[in-house]
Design a protein around this motif. Sequence first.
Motif: not given
Length: 521
Positions: A371-373
């Motif tokens: 994911d983005r994180e």
Amino acid sequence: MSAIEARDVFRVYATPEGDAAALQGLTLQVEEREVLVVLGPSGSGKSTLLRIFSGLDRPSAGFVRVFGREVGKLRGRELAQYRSAVLGYVEQHYSRALDPDLSARELVGVQLGLVGTDRKDRERRADELLERVGLEEKRGSRPAELSGGEQQRIAVCAALAHRPQLLLADEPTGELDAASAALVYDLIGELAREQGCTAVLVSHDLESTGIADRTVRVRDGRVSEETGREGSEETLVVARGGWLRLPEELLARAGIGERARAELAGGQIVVRPAGSESPRPLEPEAAVPIESATDGRVVAETRAVRKSYGKEAQRRLVLDGLDASFGAGKLVAVTGPSGSGKTTLLHLLAGLDDPDEGAIVVLGRELGRLDREARAALRREDVAFIGQDPGLTPFLSARENVELGLALRKLPPEEAEERALDALTRVGLGERVEQRAGRLSAGERQRVAIARAVAAGARLLLADEPTARLDEANALAVGALFGRLAREAGVAVVVATHDPLVVEQADATLELGGETLMSGS
């Protein structure tokens, strides 16, 4: 009448660190319809000179007249009229001049629209120029759908579209491959002469001199050497007060370092080393060796990657089933013409974009599953990215810009400062560490960005045209630095470039278009 007359021009910038002189008594004359190429290393004052010619900056002393008008005294509407009607300007950071919502055809026609040209004539002129730079099929594409090199060619077309009296071009081919650069140089030379336009082109690329009526070299804010028409020999320029700058190569070969003696002998001036001087180095400061071993692991790889841009009729396939791997301790040069996908590949490896098909794996982790994180954490801890735009904070010093990147990695301040100073010394900026980024030349800012990435200690370093704005000596030193970093620290270094000075330092070359990974010599 001369097109440009610059006399005893100084430009001094006041900074918290003290005054910095970009120009120091420069004198230059450019004739009407002349194509002049100005060469010089990073930080020599070339870009400042163009900004003064364009009215974007004013001299601290001396004067500049363009077609009889003293540019430093123009104000308000008169200055706006001068810049819109008389000038065509191509700046280094071409992307800033391209509205992301306009097509290539519309971008080229913007200046014509501002002077009242009707739509049909604007489109005809735009199509003519786009065809001449090989972009006729991209006239409906927006900047985000074009490569950096294609955007740069559009910026050149936009500057020429309204047939200016004076064309100013600041490194107009900095990020183009050799074939595309030659196309742009030829375009500038041909159109300038067809239109009776005076052109001043600033560059560190010797190939640019092929279109020149005259070439001058600028060093330390003054004109130091000049080559006239028809291949005449290069002459040294003697400035007011007897100032004369000798080429570093001659000084080094003569064994002259920081002190020299000059004497008259038989009607000639002879310059000799003073005392027991030894030659000074021609390249930026040597890097301090990094003590680390190469383990040969695969750090990043692409698996059957496909990537395209645009919609429907404008859709363009950039990467088609690309399989490649990048190992620890290796410097890989990614080459290919403009638009071949070099920047796209780096963005995919950094997790800044996703492939249409296939997989990107970095340090054993498939980016498409993060994911983005998680991607941000991977970049923060293990990936360093040097983009075409350095992305520095202008009011921070070179050292503070590097330290800021390290602070995001949560390094203690003392260690961050030590790493920053070491990295800046490696890229030849040891004497400029406290200078604000906004006061550095474009080439110096690029080297700060390289230092920031080097200091991060990442396991994967990605660099997009890192030497595009550097002179030959600094480009060679940066290429050598990347090679040492890879081999001595075990970093996987992937550089998108068309610079042969970087390619010759590489362990392998990935040529896009053929998509073949070839061993370096």
